[in-house]
Design a protein around this motif. Sequence first.
Motif, short mmCIF file in Angstrom:
data_model
loop_
_atom_site.label_atom_id
_atom_site.label_comp_id
_atom_site.label_asym_id
_atom_site.label_seq_id
_atom_site.Cartn_x
_atom_site.Cartn_y
_atom_site.Cartn_z
N SER A 79 -63.95 62.22 74.88
CA SER A 79 -62.92 61.25 75.24
C SER A 79 -61.93 61.19 74.09
CB SER A 79 -63.52 59.88 75.51
OG SER A 79 -64.27 59.43 74.40
N GLU A 80 -60.70 60.75 74.36
CA GLU A 80 -59.67 60.79 73.33
C GLU A 80 -58.67 59.68 73.50
OE1 GLU A 80 -56.96 64.17 73.90
OE2 GLU A 80 -57.66 64.26 75.95
N GLY A 81 -57.96 59.38 72.43
CA GLY A 81 -56.87 58.43 72.47
C GLY A 81 -55.93 58.69 71.32
N TYR A 82 -54.65 58.27 71.46
CA TYR A 82 -53.66 58.57 70.43
C TYR A 82 -52.71 57.39 70.22
CZ TYR A 82 -55.14 63.29 71.56
OH TYR A 82 -55.89 64.42 71.79
N LEU A 83 -52.40 57.16 68.97
CA LEU A 83 -51.34 56.23 68.59
C LEU A 83 -50.23 57.05 67.94
CD1 LEU A 83 -50.21 53.36 67.97
CD2 LEU A 83 -51.37 53.54 65.75
N VAL A 84 -49.03 56.95 68.53
CA VAL A 84 -47.87 57.64 67.96
C VAL A 84 -46.97 56.59 67.34
CG1 VAL A 84 -45.91 59.14 68.42
CG2 VAL A 84 -48.02 59.41 69.71
N VAL A 85 -46.75 56.70 66.06
CA VAL A 85 -46.02 55.69 65.31
C VAL A 85 -44.56 56.07 65.21
CG1 VAL A 85 -45.98 54.39 63.14
CG2 VAL A 85 -48.14 55.28 64.03
N GLY A 86 -43.69 55.06 65.18
CA GLY A 86 -42.26 55.31 65.07
C GLY A 86 -41.88 56.10 63.83
N GLU A 87 -40.74 56.73 63.86
CA GLU A 87 -40.28 57.55 62.75
C GLU A 87 -40.16 56.72 61.46
OE1 GLU A 87 -36.67 59.53 63.89
OE2 GLU A 87 -37.39 59.76 65.94
N ARG A 88 -40.46 57.32 60.33
CA ARG A 88 -40.42 56.65 59.04
C ARG A 88 -39.41 57.34 58.13
NH1 ARG A 88 -41.49 52.19 55.94
NH2 ARG A 88 -43.30 51.84 57.29
N ALA A 89 -38.41 56.59 57.70
CA ALA A 89 -37.44 57.11 56.74
C ALA A 89 -38.05 57.09 55.34
CB ALA A 89 -36.16 56.28 56.78
N LEU A 90 -37.90 58.18 54.61
CA LEU A 90 -38.43 58.29 53.26
C LEU A 90 -37.35 57.97 52.23
CD1 LEU A 90 -40.42 61.63 53.63
CD2 LEU A 90 -41.28 59.28 53.92
N GLY A 91 -37.76 57.48 51.07
CA GLY A 91 -36.79 57.15 50.03
C GLY A 91 -36.12 58.37 49.43
N LYS A 92 -36.82 59.53 49.49
CA LYS A 92 -36.26 60.76 48.97
C LYS A 92 -36.93 61.93 49.71
CE LYS A 92 -39.53 60.87 45.09
NZ LYS A 92 -39.67 60.94 43.61
N PRO A 93 -36.36 63.13 49.67
CA PRO A 93 -36.94 64.26 50.40
C PRO A 93 -38.37 64.56 49.96
CG PRO A 93 -34.70 64.77 49.71
CD PRO A 93 -35.07 63.48 49.02
N ALA A 94 -39.19 64.95 50.91
CA ALA A 94 -40.59 65.29 50.63
C ALA A 94 -41.04 66.37 51.60
CB ALA A 94 -41.47 64.06 50.75
N ASN A 95 -42.00 67.16 51.18
CA ASN A 95 -42.56 68.19 52.06
C ASN A 95 -44.08 68.16 52.08
OD1 ASN A 95 -43.04 69.22 49.48
ND2 ASN A 95 -42.77 71.35 50.12
N ARG A 96 -44.66 67.14 51.40
CA ARG A 96 -46.11 67.05 51.34
C ARG A 96 -46.53 65.60 51.63
NH1 ARG A 96 -48.31 69.42 45.95
NH2 ARG A 96 -47.20 67.60 45.12
N ILE A 97 -47.39 65.44 52.63
CA ILE A 97 -47.84 64.11 53.05
C ILE A 97 -49.36 64.05 52.95
CG2 ILE A 97 -47.72 62.33 54.83
CD1 ILE A 97 -44.98 63.27 53.97
N THR A 98 -49.86 63.03 52.25
CA THR A 98 -51.30 62.84 52.09
C THR A 98 -51.71 61.55 52.77
OG1 THR A 98 -51.22 63.95 49.94
CG2 THR A 98 -53.18 62.66 50.43
N ALA A 99 -52.81 61.58 53.52
CA ALA A 99 -53.31 60.40 54.23
C ALA A 99 -54.64 59.95 53.64
CB ALA A 99 -53.49 60.71 55.72
N GLU A 100 -54.75 58.66 53.42
CA GLU A 100 -56.02 58.04 53.03
C GLU A 100 -56.38 57.04 54.13
OE1 GLU A 100 -56.26 56.75 48.82
OE2 GLU A 100 -54.16 57.38 48.76
N LEU A 101 -57.57 57.14 54.70
CA LEU A 101 -57.90 56.23 55.78
C LEU A 101 -59.25 55.58 55.58
CD1 LEU A 101 -58.95 58.22 58.95
CD2 LEU A 101 -58.35 59.38 56.86
N ALA A 102 -59.32 54.35 56.07
CA ALA A 102 -60.58 53.62 56.13
C ALA A 102 -60.99 53.59 57.59
CB ALA A 102 -60.40 52.20 55.58
#
Length: 412
Positions: A79-102
């Motif tokens: 079974s599956e489910g998804y949350l799609v979050v609105g677009e996020r503007a960054l303060g400066k250009p980036a090409n690497r995103i790291t996620a930490e989750l609980a």
Amino acid sequence: MVRTSKLGRRRGARTAVALSAPIALLLAAAPVNAAPAPGGQWTVPLSSVDDNDLNVRYAGDALALADPHWKRRPDQPVSEGYLVVGERALGKPANRITAELAADVPAGAAVDVDVRGHLGGEDWTEWTPAAAEPAVLSASVTTVQVRIGLFAQDPAAAPSVSSVRLTADEGPQARAEAAAARTYKVYATREGLVGGTTANGHVIKSRDHFVALPSGRSLAPKNTGNYSVRVCRTDNSRCEYAPVWDVGPWNTKDDYWNPSSQRQMWKDLPQGKPEAQAAYQDGYNGGKDEFGRKPANPAGIDLADGTFWDGLKLTDNSWVNVSYLWTGSGPSGTVKTAGDPMNVRASGSTTAAIKGLAAHNAKVLIECYVEGETVTGTYGTSNIWNRIGTGHYISDTYVYTGSDAPIAPKCA
């Protein structure tokens, strides 16, 4: 040159999408978060569940599956489910995103955090996993989008997520080179499942026009064509340009069109070879897919009934040539009709031979343009015809480009 203004081509709010998860999720227009992420860090608003998300709920302190028993396809093992979050503007250009989750992730369950970056216009990078290791995007961006996927084999042991924190920074960037879209010969099967729901939340209708690929990295948001393909019979006598609206067949993390080192799974397979094909033909992975099933065919793409019967005029499952159009570069536009697909012609005329179809919402690469028959369409009246492939032309009046003028050079 005959041309009148294409009203409606002015760009409005961009459509949002989320990260790449092992199947996919539902998407729809989402606003850009007004405040840039301070210091390149922000916390995902897990409570932002709405009708654009798929089978998830926020239970006061955690994101969870709304119905742990629900499955998108009858033969689906999870079974599956998804949350799609609105677009996020960054303060400066980036090409690497790291996620930490609980999160609480029981045995047999999984949580995916995927991100993608906005390249401008309607172009995005592929959804890229960001939890196990940083997501390295194909370009530096100033706007990103996140998708969280929840998966459970046992409804009684479903996962929940209480917090997701993201960090954006700038890492080494490979030099971008102009390139044609990657094209591979793969086995196609008819999806069917009329009345069912695709991974992005689209309800499948009779003789529908879309495709499914076995990776959430290329799942287009609902009613968009951010990720589209050109799928053709092997003799190229018929083709269809169609959006990617579902995940499958067989696998959900098999982005086989990417270089082997970049594949989410099955990194020891050659680029362009689907895992299901390797399992079926060569006994790879014990002859099984990622869920331990034995594939009944070597399929690397599913075709909706309209794409299968009307676009390619197939009568049975078949080998096809597939171009993954988002992997190419150059001018592009989105096909906008009243809803039905439009004919692709052999030249700039409505009497020229029909070479296939271009589905509503499909994104196409525009190689060049010619002046041909004057046509009135979605965006006014014009004699401009766009060449979207070798011997493939569609009237510019049905293509959203964000410009009233041609965006590609004149064909030689």
